[in-house]
Design a protein around this motif. Structure first.
Motif, mmCIF file in Angstrom:
data_model
loop_
_atom_site.group_PDB
_atom_site.id
_atom_site.type_symbol
_atom_site.label_atom_id
_atom_site.label_comp_id
_atom_site.label_asym_id
_atom_site.label_seq_id
_atom_site.Cartn_x
_atom_site.Cartn_y
_atom_site.Cartn_z
ATOM 1 N N ASN A 53 -9.150 -8.410 -15.203
ATOM 2 C CA ASN A 53 -8.488 -9.024 -16.353
ATOM 3 C C ASN A 53 -7.398 -8.059 -16.802
ATOM 4 O O ASN A 53 -7.673 -7.054 -17.475
ATOM 5 N N THR A 54 -6.156 -8.332 -16.434
ATOM 6 C CA THR A 54 -5.100 -7.328 -16.521
ATOM 7 C C THR A 54 -3.785 -7.890 -17.052
ATOM 8 O O THR A 54 -3.557 -9.103 -17.037
ATOM 9 N N GLY A 55 -2.922 -6.993 -17.484
ATOM 10 C CA GLY A 55 -1.565 -7.363 -17.854
ATOM 11 C C GLY A 55 -0.625 -7.394 -16.661
ATOM 12 O O GLY A 55 0.513 -7.854 -16.776
ATOM 13 N N ARG A 56 -1.066 -6.914 -15.521
ATOM 14 C CA ARG A 56 -0.234 -6.940 -14.322
ATOM 15 C C ARG A 56 0.048 -8.381 -13.881
ATOM 16 O O ARG A 56 -0.762 -9.273 -14.104
ATOM 17 N N GLN A 60 1.556 -7.605 -8.517
ATOM 18 C CA GLN A 60 1.180 -6.226 -8.855
ATOM 19 C C GLN A 60 -0.317 -6.006 -8.727
ATOM 20 O O GLN A 60 -0.760 -4.908 -8.365
ATOM 21 N N VAL A 61 -1.102 -7.040 -9.008
ATOM 22 C CA VAL A 61 -2.553 -6.948 -8.822
ATOM 23 C C VAL A 61 -2.876 -6.732 -7.345
ATOM 24 O O VAL A 61 -3.684 -5.863 -6.990
ATOM 25 N N ILE A 62 -2.262 -7.515 -6.487
ATOM 26 C CA ILE A 62 -2.488 -7.367 -5.048
ATOM 27 C C ILE A 62 -2.106 -5.968 -4.584
ATOM 28 O O ILE A 62 -2.828 -5.340 -3.794
ATOM 29 N N ASP A 63 -0.985 -5.453 -5.082
ATOM 30 C CA ASP A 63 -0.587 -4.078 -4.755
ATOM 31 C C ASP A 63 -1.674 -3.092 -5.164
ATOM 32 O O ASP A 63 -1.970 -2.143 -4.432
ATOM 33 N N GLY A 64 -2.276 -3.324 -6.342
ATOM 34 C CA GLY A 64 -3.338 -2.451 -6.812
ATOM 35 C C GLY A 64 -4.557 -2.501 -5.920
ATOM 36 O O GLY A 64 -5.193 -1.462 -5.661
ATOM 37 N N ARG A 80 -1.301 -11.137 -16.051
ATOM 38 C CA ARG A 80 -0.396 -11.228 -17.209
ATOM 39 C C ARG A 80 -1.161 -11.644 -18.475
ATOM 40 O O ARG A 80 -0.617 -12.290 -19.355
ATOM 41 N N GLU A 81 -2.437 -11.271 -18.534
ATOM 42 C CA GLU A 81 -3.313 -11.502 -19.689
ATOM 43 C C GLU A 81 -3.598 -12.972 -19.963
ATOM 44 O O GLU A 81 -4.261 -13.304 -20.944
ATOM 45 N N ARG A 82 -3.134 -13.878 -19.082
ATOM 46 C CA ARG A 82 -3.273 -15.293 -19.420
ATOM 47 C C ARG A 82 -3.367 -16.241 -18.230
ATOM 48 O O ARG A 82 -3.737 -17.400 -18.405
ATOM 49 N N GLU A 83 -3.048 -15.825 -17.037
ATOM 50 C CA GLU A 83 -3.038 -16.710 -15.877
ATOM 51 C C GLU A 83 -4.295 -16.509 -15.040
ATOM 52 O O GLU A 83 -4.666 -15.375 -14.735
#
Length: 265
Positions: A53-56, A60-64, A80-83
């Motif tokens: 559950n991130t702001g990325r 960017q999540v996949i990169d992480g 993005r805190e919402r999708e």
């Protein structure tokens, strides 16, 4: 990468912020291997599903995940805190369109109503600070300050302006601030994920470290909550007030500590 074997009857939902909570780039590895071993065990013992559950943004999540060498994917992602995104059988993340489309529609409508106030905010911020006002595709408006102290000044200064528009809010992480709709943030989106799994709030565990985790860590959206030792003061106070756990360890090692203490049996 794939997820763990499917969980036909989920009984527990685990939600983790990424940067500063699960992930620490100063550590090697950036996400401890022990975390993944615990997730496997909780899948078997507690029928747990888990997610980030991130702001990325989703790329960017996949990169992480790649940088952190995830051995398997989470069952869901809030970006993005919402999708909301769920991985398919090939490991590709697909949007949960009913929620995501409604979210974007409501945000676009809100930002049309908020244009004048956002213009005033931009002028005030650029006139009195060195912060950068940002507008780009997919992100209607945001701010990047030079320091935490400058962001505190900005937040205090713009709060009355934001409050003048029903529904307008923001999510903040350190020197970054993203304007958005109060109805769509980490907490409300987490509750939607729980609903999709047919789980009550009491079956949700959440862990985060910064301002944009406030809603996720509230009793409205999580039955249990914790934060790592490196959390900002406002998060530590929220966890203390609800009788949650502030771990001794930081970031990912703190996540392991919290999972072991909350789900030891």
């Amino acid at each position: 990468m794939r997820t763990l074997d499917s969980c036909p009857r989920p009984a527990l939902l685990l939600s983790f912020d990424f940067d500063g909570t699960l992930h620490d780039p100063a550590e090697t590895p950036s996400v401890p291997a022990g975390f993944f071993a615990l997730i496997r065990a909780l899948r078997e013992r507690k029928s747990a599903v888990w997610g980030i559950n991130t702001g990325r943004s989703m790329p960017q999540v996949i990169d992480g995940f790649m940088e952190s060498k995830f051995p398997f994917l989470p069952d869901w992602v809030i970006a993005r805190e919402r999708e909301i995104f769920f991985p398919n059988s090939f490991g590709r993340f697909l949007p949960h369109t009913p929620w995501n489309d409604r979210c974007e529609k409501d945000i676009r409508k809100l930002f049309k109503k908020s244009a004048k106030v956002l213009g005033i905010i931009r002028h005030e911020v650029e006139e009195h600070t060195g912060a950068q006002y940002i507008e780009m595709n997919g992100e209607p408006a945001g701010l990047i300050s030079r320091t935490e102290e400058e962001m505190e000044w900005i937040v205090n200064h713009i709060t009355p302006l934001v409050d003048s528009v029903p529904g307008l809010g923001w999510q903040r992480n350190s020197i970054y601030l993203r304007f958005g709709h109060k109805n769509y943030q980490k907490g409300s989106t987490l509750s939607e994920v729980a609903r999709l799994y047919n789980l009550e709030t009491s079956r949700v565990f959440a862990m985060g470290d910064s301002h944009n985790d406030i809603e996720m860590l509230s009793e409205t959206h999580s039955g249990k909550a914790a934060c790592p030792a490196n959390s900002v003061e406002v998060i530590r106070n929220i966890i203390l007030a609800r009788g949650g756990l502030i771990t001794q360890a930081t970031a990912g090692r703190g996540v392991i500590e919290a999972l072991e203490k909350n789900f030891a049996d």
